[in-house]
Enzyme design. Structure first.
Site, mmCIF file in Angstrom:
data_model
loop_
_atom_site.group_PDB
_atom_site.id
_atom_site.type_symbol
_atom_site.label_atom_id
_atom_site.label_comp_id
_atom_site.label_asym_id
_atom_site.label_seq_id
_atom_site.Cartn_x
_atom_site.Cartn_y
_atom_site.Cartn_z
ATOM 1 N N LYS A 117 0.787 -1.244 0.018
ATOM 2 C CA LYS A 117 0.114 0.016 0.182
ATOM 3 C C LYS A 117 0.741 1.268 0.053
ATOM 4 O O LYS A 117 0.588 2.060 -0.790
ATOM 5 C CB LYS A 117 -0.844 -0.160 1.393
ATOM 6 C CG LYS A 117 -1.845 1.361 1.246
ATOM 7 C CD LYS A 117 -2.705 1.422 0.175
ATOM 8 C CE LYS A 117 -3.847 2.390 0.419
ATOM 9 N NZ LYS A 117 -3.734 3.519 1.067
ATOM 10 N N GLU A 155 0.651 6.764 -6.761
ATOM 11 C CA GLU A 155 -0.373 7.719 -6.643
ATOM 12 C C GLU A 155 -0.066 9.298 -6.825
ATOM 13 O O GLU A 155 -0.539 9.821 -7.561
ATOM 14 C CB GLU A 155 -1.466 7.352 -5.476
ATOM 15 C CG GLU A 155 -2.671 8.277 -5.394
ATOM 16 C CD GLU A 155 -3.126 7.906 -4.197
ATOM 17 O OE1 GLU A 155 -3.229 8.982 -3.211
ATOM 18 O OE2 GLU A 155 -3.664 6.869 -4.135
#
Length: 302
Positions: free
Chosen positions: A174, A181
């Site tokens: 993550k 991102e």
């Protein structure tokens, strides 16, 4: 019931709602009991007014899923849960904790034979309707226990969730996800800034964003979201040019340095967030004064 959620903010609350829609009945606890009670009335879940009440409400072996901010809030809750849980119980950290903290906590909880799992959760406010992307680290036995809940929380039972590996791997994956991102967001923002400031063409940014959503190599969910707000407002005059960073980008950059793996896009996108927060202001003042010193250039004073 064997499953409880601690922390009912935007993510935790919507995860509880999605589980209710999928037919699961769980126990809920939030620091503010009003929030707990309201969500329980909405979903049919069980409202608990303390961590002890939540633990007592769960059949053994228990699963307690934390949806709390990384750092002090998660640490304090684990400190409170450790003495009141039993051997064989399982705690899931669903916040954005640093993977090395996860590994440390795993060993600490194992001293009382309490299992630990780390679940990276992506999907934001859209997860309730669309399902969450779940990347988790756990032992094989813990993964098997979590699977029914992962299947309900994910977009579908056969996709959108992954047992990545041992404990710590979920938050590591993550962390890298969030670093990527950062880079994707930065490149889109820079591209649209170039088009907005190009004189002579009078480009409609909303139409361009909508165009790129169909068949383009850069189509993405981030582009979908950009198309939505640019269709309403292309100038963004009322938006302050401040971009926060919640920690994962910093950890990703540090991991790249630690491994000696070049990650210039992710690292520079983090630096740009720092710049938006005013942290480059003093350096820019220094630059202005140096330029004045060697070239006699004008310095603008506020």
């Amino acid at each position: 019931m064997e499953f409880g959620i601690v922390g009912l903010g935007r993510m935790g609350g919507n995860m509880a709602r999605r589980l209710a829609r999928k037919g699961a009945q769980i126990a809920l606890y939030n620091r503010s009991f009003d929030v707990t009670q309201s969500l329980a009335e909405e979903t049919g879940h069980l409202a608990c007014d303390s961590l002890q009440a939540l633990v007592d409400a769960l059949a053994t072996p228990r699963i307690v899923w934390l949806m709390l901010p990384a750092g002090d809030a998660t640490e304090a809750t684990l400190q409170a849960l450790r003495p009141i849980l039993a051997p064989g119980d399982l705690i899931v950290d669903g916040g954005n904790s640093f993977y090395k903290d996860v590994q440390r906590r795993t060993a600490w909880l194992a001293e009382r034979q309490i299992e630990f799992s780390d679940a990276g959760v992506s999907g934001g406010v859209w997860g309730l309707e669309n399902g969450y992307c779940l990347m988790f680290g756990a032992s094989e036995a813990a993964a098997a226990r979590l699977r029914p809940y992962m299947e309900k929380l994910a977009p579908a039972s056969d996709r959108g969730w992954l047992h990545c590996g041992s404990v710590g791997s979920g938050h590591f994956v993550k962390m890298v996800h969030n670093g990527i991102e950062y880079g994707m967001m930065q490149s889109l923002a820079e591209g649209f800034a170039l088009m907005k400031n190009k004189p002579g063409f009078e480009l409609n940014l909303g139409e361009i964003a909508e165009l790129w959503r169909h068949g383009s190599v850069v189509q993405s969910w981030l582009l979908d979201l950009s198309a939505d707000f640019l269709a309403q407002d292309q100038t963004l005059e009322n938006i302050l040019p401040y971009v926060g960073d919640s920690g994962e980008g910093r950890w990703t950059a540090l991991e790249a340095i630690e491994q000696g793996i070049p990650a210039p896009v992710m690292t520079l996108s983090l630096m740009m967030r720092f710049a938006s927060q005013g942290k480059s202001d003093y350096a820019n003042k220094m630059l202005a004064k140096m330029r004045q010193g060697f070239g006699g250039h004008e310095v603008k004073e506020g």
